[in-house]
Design a protein around this motif. Structure first.
Motif, PDB file in Angstrom:
ATOM      1  N   HIS A 278       0.730  -0.859  -0.373  1.00 54.91           N
ATOM      2  CA  HIS A 278       0.058   0.378   0.279  1.00 54.91           C
ATOM      3  C   HIS A 278       0.526   1.076  -0.178  1.00 54.91           C
ATOM      4  O   HIS A 278       1.801   1.273   0.914  1.00 54.91           O
ATOM      5  CB  HIS A 278      -1.093   0.222   0.927  1.00 54.91           C
ATOM      6  N   PRO A 279       0.824   2.261  -0.834  1.00 58.27           N
ATOM      7  CA  PRO A 279       1.526   3.348  -0.871  1.00 58.27           C
ATOM      8  C   PRO A 279       1.965   4.228   0.474  1.00 58.27           C
ATOM      9  O   PRO A 279       2.775   4.740   0.659  1.00 58.27           O
ATOM     10  CB  PRO A 279       0.490   4.561  -1.485  1.00 58.27           C
ATOM     11  N   LEU A 280       1.233   3.949   1.723  1.00 60.28           N
ATOM     12  CA  LEU A 280       1.603   4.001   3.098  1.00 60.28           C
ATOM     13  C   LEU A 280       2.530   3.173   4.108  1.00 60.28           C
ATOM     14  O   LEU A 280       2.291   3.741   4.951  1.00 60.28           O
ATOM     15  CB  LEU A 280       0.237   4.685   3.283  1.00 60.28           C
TER      16      LEU A 280
ATOM     17  N   GLU B 217       5.487  10.211   3.202  1.00 63.09           N
ATOM     18  CA  GLU B 217       4.672   9.988   2.065  1.00 63.09           C
ATOM     19  C   GLU B 217       4.026  10.638   1.580  1.00 63.09           C
ATOM     20  O   GLU B 217       4.738  11.375   0.930  1.00 63.09           O
ATOM     21  CB  GLU B 217       2.967  10.472   3.391  1.00 63.09           C
ATOM     22  N   PRO B 218       3.298  10.080   0.589  1.00 63.95           N
ATOM     23  CA  PRO B 218       3.066  10.187  -1.175  1.00 63.95           C
ATOM     24  C   PRO B 218       1.835  11.512  -1.465  1.00 63.95           C
ATOM     25  O   PRO B 218       2.181  11.703   0.367  1.00 63.95           O
ATOM     26  CB  PRO B 218       2.439   9.072  -1.559  1.00 63.95           C
TER      27      PRO B 218
ATOM     28  N   LYS C 117      -1.120  12.834  -0.673  1.00 62.46           N
ATOM     29  CA  LYS C 117      -2.774  12.969  -0.808  1.00 62.46           C
ATOM     30  C   LYS C 117      -3.325  12.501  -1.742  1.00 62.46           C
ATOM     31  O   LYS C 117      -3.889  11.668  -1.922  1.00 62.46           O
ATOM     32  CB  LYS C 117      -3.516  13.694   0.537  1.00 62.46           C
TER      33      LYS C 117
ATOM     34  N   ARG D 246      -2.706  11.040  -4.713  1.00 59.31           N
ATOM     35  CA  ARG D 246      -1.601   9.957  -5.438  1.00 59.31           C
ATOM     36  C   ARG D 246      -3.000   8.189  -4.428  1.00 59.31           C
ATOM     37  O   ARG D 246      -2.532   7.951  -5.793  1.00 59.31           O
ATOM     38  CB  ARG D 246      -0.597   9.917  -5.536  1.00 59.31           C
ATOM     39  N   VAL D 247      -2.655   9.181  -3.449  1.00 62.01           N
ATOM     40  CA  VAL D 247      -2.971   7.512  -2.389  1.00 62.01           C
ATOM     41  C   VAL D 247      -4.948   6.785  -2.389  1.00 62.01           C
ATOM     42  O   VAL D 247      -5.198   6.643  -2.711  1.00 62.01           O
ATOM     43  CB  VAL D 247      -3.117   8.066  -0.851  1.00 62.01           C
TER      44      VAL D 247
ATOM     45  N   TRP E  24      -5.370   5.652  -5.700  1.00 57.53           N
ATOM     46  CA  TRP E  24      -4.492   4.244  -6.224  1.00 57.53           C
ATOM     47  C   TRP E  24      -5.292   3.357  -5.642  1.00 57.53           C
ATOM     48  O   TRP E  24      -6.598   3.480  -4.246  1.00 57.53           O
ATOM     49  CB  TRP E  24      -3.108   4.647  -4.846  1.00 57.53           C
TER      50      TRP E  24
ATOM     51  N   LEU F 279       2.764   1.393  -6.994  1.00 65.12           N
ATOM     52  CA  LEU F 279       3.072   2.127  -5.739  1.00 65.12           C
ATOM     53  C   LEU F 279       3.406   3.291  -6.645  1.00 65.12           C
ATOM     54  O   LEU F 279       4.657   3.300  -7.589  1.00 65.12           O
ATOM     55  CB  LEU F 279       3.581   1.293  -5.045  1.00 65.12           C
TER      56      LEU F 279
ATOM     57  N   ARG G 213       8.835   5.537  -3.827  1.00 65.26           N
ATOM     58  CA  ARG G 213       9.226   4.986  -2.660  1.00 65.26           C
ATOM     59  C   ARG G 213      10.058   5.836  -1.971  1.00 65.26           C
ATOM     60  O   ARG G 213      11.177   6.158  -2.873  1.00 65.26           O
ATOM     61  CB  ARG G 213       9.551   3.646  -2.293  1.00 65.26           C
TER      62      ARG G 213
END
Length: 215
Positions: free
Chosen positions: A66-68, A104-105, A107, A109-110, A113, A119, A122
């Motif tokens: 997950h992105p986070l 963190e990317p 918001k 993008r999250v 997603w 992803l 990173r």
């Protein structure tokens, strides 16, 4: 007839109370079968070869899903490798990494997603202390380079490291005045323990107390 009926009822009540007492007394005693079973299990554990014992799960091969998701062990090692080869760290006589966490990317993008999508890139956010100067760095894990370095009057201060805490714990006892004050009050220095409390800067408060619990 009534007297006989009352007598039989009384005997029935006594019998019920007696059975209840016996049942309660038996259940309060250790069960020999359970004790023997526990003993057998303990013996099996002692005789079981070390390689057959259950080990803690290894996270060395974890991958982010997950992105986070936080940085994995492999990503942390890559951050260390990238920083150790960076000119800023190679030229420094001493440095400490106070924080290494996921950058963190955005918001947006999250939120867009979906599971199965690639992803976002990173990156790691690093707070480092080099030659008495605080640095905030962004490490790009895909390209293997340091994408951003901020120095100067930054907002906030690095947290204490384990080395800082160990050093600070014994610092009060280097003061002759501190030791003399305790001795004058009849306190044995061996019974005193001091803990550093961060106030947000490198200047800390110390809480010292008599270590009766451990003594």
């Amino acid at each position: 007839m009534d007297g006989r009926r009352k007598f039989l009822s009384f005997l029935s009540l006594l019998l019920a109370l007696f059975l209840l007492f016996v049942f309660t007394w038996n259940t309060s005693l250790p069960n020999s079968y359970n004790l023997n079973s526990a003993k057998r299990v303990a013996e099996e554990l002692e005789l079981k070869p070390h390689h057959q014992m259950r080990h803690h799960e290894s996270h060395a091969s974890d991958t982010p899903r997950h992105p986070l998701d936080p940085l994995t062990v492999q990503e942390m090692n890559r951050v260390r490798s990238i920083l150790s080869s960076h000119a800023l760290f190679r030229a420094s006589k001493s440095y400490a990494l106070h924080s290494v966490a996921l950058e963190e990317p955005p918001k947006s993008r999250v939120l867009t997603w979906r599971e199965g999508d690639p992803l976002p890139p990173r990156q790691a956010s690093v707070v480092a202390r080099l030659d008495r100067v605080s640095h905030v760095l962004t490490v790009d894990l895909e390209s293997g380079r340091v994408a951003r370095v901020d120095t100067g009057p930054l907002s906030g201060y690095p947290t204490m490291t384990i080395e800082d805490m160990n050093t600070a714990t014994f610092t009060p006892f280097l003061s002759e005045e501190f030791n003399r004050t305790l001795v004058a009050r009849g306190v044995d220095l061996k019974d005193v323990a001091c803990l550093p409390i961060s106030t947000g800067k490198k200047i800390r408060w110390f809480v010292c107390f008599l270590d009766f619990f451990w003594g």
